[in-house]
Design a protein around this motif. Structure first.
Motif, short mmCIF file in Angstrom:
data_model
loop_
_atom_site.label_atom_id
_atom_site.label_comp_id
_atom_site.label_asym_id
_atom_site.label_seq_id
_atom_site.Cartn_x
_atom_site.Cartn_y
_atom_site.Cartn_z
N HIS A 1 -27.26 -4.61 1.64
CA HIS A 1 -26.37 -5.57 1.01
C HIS A 1 -24.98 -4.96 0.79
O HIS A 1 -23.95 -5.61 1.07
CB HIS A 1 -26.96 -6.02 -0.34
CG HIS A 1 -26.06 -6.95 -1.11
ND1 HIS A 1 -25.81 -8.25 -0.70
CD2 HIS A 1 -25.34 -6.77 -2.26
CE1 HIS A 1 -24.98 -8.83 -1.56
NE2 HIS A 1 -24.69 -7.95 -2.51
N THR A 2 -24.94 -3.72 0.33
CA THR A 2 -23.66 -3.03 0.14
C THR A 2 -22.93 -2.86 1.48
O THR A 2 -21.71 -3.06 1.57
CB THR A 2 -23.89 -1.65 -0.48
OG1 THR A 2 -24.56 -1.81 -1.74
CG2 THR A 2 -22.58 -0.90 -0.69
N MET B 1 -18.71 -4.38 5.48
CA MET B 1 -18.38 -4.87 6.82
C MET B 1 -17.47 -6.09 6.75
O MET B 1 -16.50 -6.20 7.50
CB MET B 1 -19.68 -5.23 7.56
CG MET B 1 -20.56 -4.06 7.92
SD MET B 1 -19.97 -3.16 9.36
CE MET B 1 -20.10 -4.40 10.63
N GLU B 2 -17.76 -7.00 5.82
CA GLU B 2 -16.98 -8.23 5.70
C GLU B 2 -15.59 -7.95 5.11
O GLU B 2 -14.59 -8.49 5.57
CB GLU B 2 -17.73 -9.25 4.84
CG GLU B 2 -19.02 -9.76 5.49
CD GLU B 2 -19.86 -10.59 4.53
OE1 GLU B 2 -19.48 -10.68 3.34
OE2 GLU B 2 -20.89 -11.15 4.99
N ARG B 3 -15.54 -7.10 4.09
CA ARG B 3 -14.28 -6.83 3.42
C ARG B 3 -13.32 -6.04 4.30
O ARG B 3 -12.11 -6.26 4.31
CB ARG B 3 -14.53 -6.08 2.11
CG ARG B 3 -13.26 -5.90 1.26
CD ARG B 3 -13.56 -5.33 -0.10
NE ARG B 3 -14.03 -3.95 -0.03
CZ ARG B 3 -15.28 -3.57 -0.25
NH1 ARG B 3 -16.21 -4.47 -0.55
NH2 ARG B 3 -15.62 -2.29 -0.17
N ARG C 1 -14.81 5.68 6.28
CA ARG C 1 -14.18 4.73 7.22
C ARG C 1 -12.83 4.28 6.66
O ARG C 1 -12.49 3.11 6.67
CB ARG C 1 -15.09 3.51 7.45
CG ARG C 1 -16.45 3.82 7.98
CD ARG C 1 -16.43 4.50 9.31
NE ARG C 1 -15.73 3.75 10.35
CZ ARG C 1 -15.62 4.18 11.60
NH1 ARG C 1 -16.13 5.34 11.97
NH2 ARG C 1 -14.98 3.46 12.49
N GLN C 2 -12.03 5.21 6.19
CA GLN C 2 -10.82 4.86 5.46
C GLN C 2 -9.72 4.27 6.33
O GLN C 2 -8.88 3.52 5.85
CB GLN C 2 -10.30 6.09 4.70
CG GLN C 2 -11.27 6.54 3.62
CD GLN C 2 -10.83 7.83 2.94
OE1 GLN C 2 -9.84 8.43 3.32
NE2 GLN C 2 -11.59 8.26 1.95
N LEU C 3 -9.69 4.57 7.61
CA LEU C 3 -8.65 4.02 8.47
C LEU C 3 -8.98 2.61 8.93
O LEU C 3 -8.16 1.96 9.58
CB LEU C 3 -8.44 4.91 9.70
CG LEU C 3 -7.93 6.32 9.43
CD1 LEU C 3 -7.58 7.01 10.73
CD2 LEU C 3 -6.73 6.31 8.52
N ASP C 4 -10.17 2.11 8.62
CA ASP C 4 -10.53 0.75 8.97
C ASP C 4 -9.95 -0.27 8.00
O ASP C 4 -10.03 -1.47 8.23
CB ASP C 4 -12.06 0.59 9.01
CG ASP C 4 -12.67 1.31 10.18
OD1 ASP C 4 -12.01 1.36 11.23
OD2 ASP C 4 -13.78 1.84 10.05
N ARG C 5 -9.39 0.21 6.89
CA ARG C 5 -8.81 -0.71 5.92
C ARG C 5 -7.55 -1.33 6.47
O ARG C 5 -6.68 -0.66 7.00
CB ARG C 5 -8.49 0.03 4.61
CG ARG C 5 -9.71 0.71 4.01
CD ARG C 5 -9.30 1.53 2.80
NE ARG C 5 -10.42 2.33 2.32
CZ ARG C 5 -10.32 3.24 1.35
NH1 ARG C 5 -9.16 3.45 0.76
NH2 ARG C 5 -11.38 3.92 0.96
#
Length: 515
Positions: free
Chosen positions: A456-457, A462-464, A503-507
Motif C-alpha cells: 500500500h505504501t 508510485m502514484e505521488r 528514488r529522490q530524482l524521480d520527484r
C-alpha cells in the motif's frame, strides 16, 4: 621447402589458432596472404632486420607466407615471431621437429628483441585448449600467460633465445606462477578507506546498500560535498573477486593491453573513471581495430561518471542497454564482437549549473527553468536504470572539525559480504545471477514480494511520484538488499520505505523545492 608454425589471432575475447605456412623456393620477392592488416604486412621489414642483425641469413628466395584460416582478419604485430621462425625453418636454418609442439607469439624489434603483445592470457588459454605442449611469449608477457596451468610458458628476450630453445641449444625452465597465492594475498590491499570520510552517514549507508546488492547509484550535491571522495572508496567495501571473475577481468585488460608490467592476475575489482569528454567508441568499445571500451574494462567492478550532465548526451544514452543486459554487442560492417560489462554504474552531479542549489552556505543564482534544463540533460530512461538516487550536502566546518573518523571499510565490507552470501545461496541454481541487482521480474515476485502494508505504501509512492514500472522493480530490488543486510527473510515496511527514499530524482518538483 614448406614448414608450418602456430600462433593465434585475437578478435574481441575470441581466440583462433592461426597456422603460419611458409614456403621458400627458387626465385625472389616476399608474398603474404591471409587477410593481414597493415601491422602484419609491415612485418617483413622488421623480420629482415632482426634476422640479419643477429648474424643469420635472410633467404634469397621466393618466400610465400599464408596465415590460415585465410578468411579471418589478422591484426597486430604478434605474428612477427612465428613468421620469422617459419622463414628460417623453410631455409633449413632452424630444425622443424619442435615447431608443431609450441605456439609462438611476439613482436620483433629491429635488433631481434621481442616486444610485448596484447592478449597473452586468452592466447595461453587457447594454447592449452588446443593441446600444445607450450607457449613462447615475450619476456614482458610471461607472468600474464603463466597464470594458465597445465601449459609450459617460456618468456624469451630475443629471437636468438627462441632459436636456441627450438634447436635444443638451451633448456630454460618454464615460468611458474603460484596463481592462488598471488591472487589471495593482494585482495585486501586498498589505498583508500571510508574511515577518512567524516559525517555523511546517510550517503555511506546508500553506498553500503549499493555494494551489498550490486546496484547502480547516483549522487547529487554541491561541489566539495564529498561525492568523488566516497565513490573512489567504493571498491574497498565490495566483496572480493572470485578466481573465475579475476580471470575473466584479466582477459579483458590483456586484450586491451592495459595490464601493468609484471601483473599476472587482477585481484581487486576495477575502478574506471573516464573523463566527460570520452567518445562513444572509447566508452563502449569498437573502432577500426576493435578494442574493449571503458564499460568492459570496468567489468566486475565500478564505472564512475563524475559530473554526469557534462557528458555528451548521445554518449550517455548508449549505456542504457548495456546496463540492463550486462553485455554489449558491437556490430560493424567487418565484424561483430560481444564484450561482457557486468558493472556497478556510479555517477555524481551538481544540482544546478552553478552547483549551489540548496547549499546553505552559498547563494544559487540559477532560475527554476535553468535548474530543470540542467537536470533534463540526464534522460528519464537512464535514471530509471539507476537504482539508488541520493542527495548529499557539504559538511559544515563546525561539524567537520569535530567529527571523528568514520567506520572503516573493513567493517562495512564484512556486512556486504554477509549479504552477498545470502544472495549467492538464493541464486545458486541460476546461471548468470549473482546479486539482487541482476534479478529478473519473475525472481522479484518470488523473492522480493512485500506484505500488504508495504504494498500500500509503495502504491502511494508510485502514484505521488509518477514512477515507472522499471522504477517499481528497482525499489523492490533495493528493498530486498536492505532486508538481506538485516538478515531478514521477508521484505517489510522499513525496507520498502528506505528503498523509496532512494528514488529522490524521480520527484517532479526538483526545481521548486529546497533540498
Amino acid at each position: 621447402m614448406l614448414v608450418k608454425t602456430y600462433c593465434a589471432a585475437v578478435n574481441g575475447l575470441q581466440v583462433t589458432t592461426v597456422t603460419v605456412e611458409v614456403s621458400a623456393v627458387m626465385g625472389e620477392k616476399f608474398f603474404l596472404s591471409g587477410l593481414a592488416d597493415e601491422a602484419v604486412r609491415e612485418s617483413q621489414s622488421r623480420i629482415f632486420s632482426a634476422i640479419t642483425v643477429n648474424g643469420l641469413r635472410y633467404p634469397a628466395k621466393r618466400i610465400t607466407v599464408n596465415l590460415a584460416p585465410a578468411d579471418l582478419r589478422k591484426e597486430g604485430s604478434a605474428f612477427d615471431l612465428p613468421i620469422a621462425i617459419g622463414i628460417l625453418a623453410a631455409d633449413g636454418q632452424v630444425e622443424e621437429r619442435h615447431l608443431s609442439e609450441y605456439m609462438l607469439v611476439g613482436e620483433l624489434g629491429l635488433d631481434g628483441h621481442l616486444q610485448p603483445i596484447k592478449g597473452a592470457l586468452p592466447i595461453a588459454i587457447k594454447a592449452r585448449a588446443e593441446k600444445f605442449k607450450g607457449l613462447i611469449v615475450p619476456k614482458q608477457n610471461e607472468r600474464e600467460a603463466a597464470v594458465v596451468n597445465n601449459l609450459d610458458v617460456y618468456g624469451m628476450e630475443s629471437i636468438i633465445d627462441v632459436i636456441n630453445f627450438l634447436t635444443d641449444k638451451s633448456a630454460p625452465e618454464p615460468v611458474f606462477v603460484d596463481t592462488r597465492k598471488e591472487f589471495y594475498s593482494q585482495q585486501y590491499e586498498f589505498e583508500l578507506d571510508y574511515a577518512d570520510v567524516k559525517g555523511q552517514e546517510s550517503v555511506k549507508r546508500a553506498f553500503e546498500v549499493a555494494a551489498a546488492g550490486g546496484h547502480n547509484l547516483i549522487m547529487v550535491g554541491p561541489p566539495g560535498s564529498g561525492k568523488s571522495m566516497m565513490a573512489k572508496r567504493l571498491p574497498s567495501i565490495l566483496p572480493p573477486l572470485s578466481l573465475a571473475e579475476s580471470l575473466e577481468t584479466t582477459q579483458i585488460h590483456s586484450v586491451a593491453g592495459k595490464l601493468n608490467r609484471g601483473v599476472s592476475l587482477i585481484s581487486t575489482r576495477p575502478f574506471r573513471a573516464p573523463h566527460h569528454t570520452v567518445s562513444q567508441v572509447a566508452l563502449v568499445g569498437g573502432g577500426s581495430n576493435p578494442q574493449p571500451g571503458e564499460i568492459s574494462l570496468a567489468h566486475n567492478g565500478v564505472l564512475f561518471a563524475d559530473e554526469l550532465p557534462e557528458f555528451n548526451k548521445s554518449t550517455l544514452e548508449v549505456l542504457r542497454q548495456p546496463l540492463e543486459d550486462r553485455h554489449i554487442t558491437i556490430s560493424r560492417a567487418k565484424y561483430t564482437i560481444d564484450y561482457p560489462c557486468s558493472i556497478m554504474f556510479v555517477a555524481s552531479m551538481n544540482p544546478c549549473p552553478c552547483g549551489y542549489y540548496g547549499d546553505p552556505t552559498h547563494h544559487c543564482a540559477c532560475t527554476p527553468h535553468q535548474i530543470q534544463r540542467y537536470m533534463n540533460k540526464i534522460s528519464g530512461p537512464l535514471l530509471d536504470r539507476i537504482d539508488i538516487q541520493c542527495e548529499i550536502q557539504p559538511l559544515p566546518f563546525s561539524d567537520l572539525s569535530k567529527a571523528q573518523r568514520g567506520e572503516p571499510s573493513a567493517a562495512i565490507r564484512e556486512r556486504v559480504i554477509a549479504a552477498r552470501k545470502i544472495q549467492e545461496k538464493r541464486f545458486e541454481g541460476v546461471k548468470g545471477i549473482y546479486c539482487n541487482a541482476q534479478m529478473t521480474e519473475r525472481m522479484i515476485h518470488q523473492y522480493a514480494q512485500p506484505d500488504e502494508e508495504s504494498l500500500h505504501t509503495l502504491r502511494q509512492a508510485m502514484e505521488r511520484l509518477s514512477l515507472s514500472a522499471r522504477a517499481y522493480s528497482r525499489i523492490l530490488k533495493v528493498a530486498r538488499t536492505i532486508a538481506d543486510l538485516e538478515g531478514s527473510e521477508a521484505v517489510t515496511m522499513p525496507h520498502i520505505a528506505e528503498a523509496i527514499g532512494y528514488r529522490q530524482l524521480d520527484r517532479g518538483d526538483w526545481a521548486e523545492r529546497g533540498l
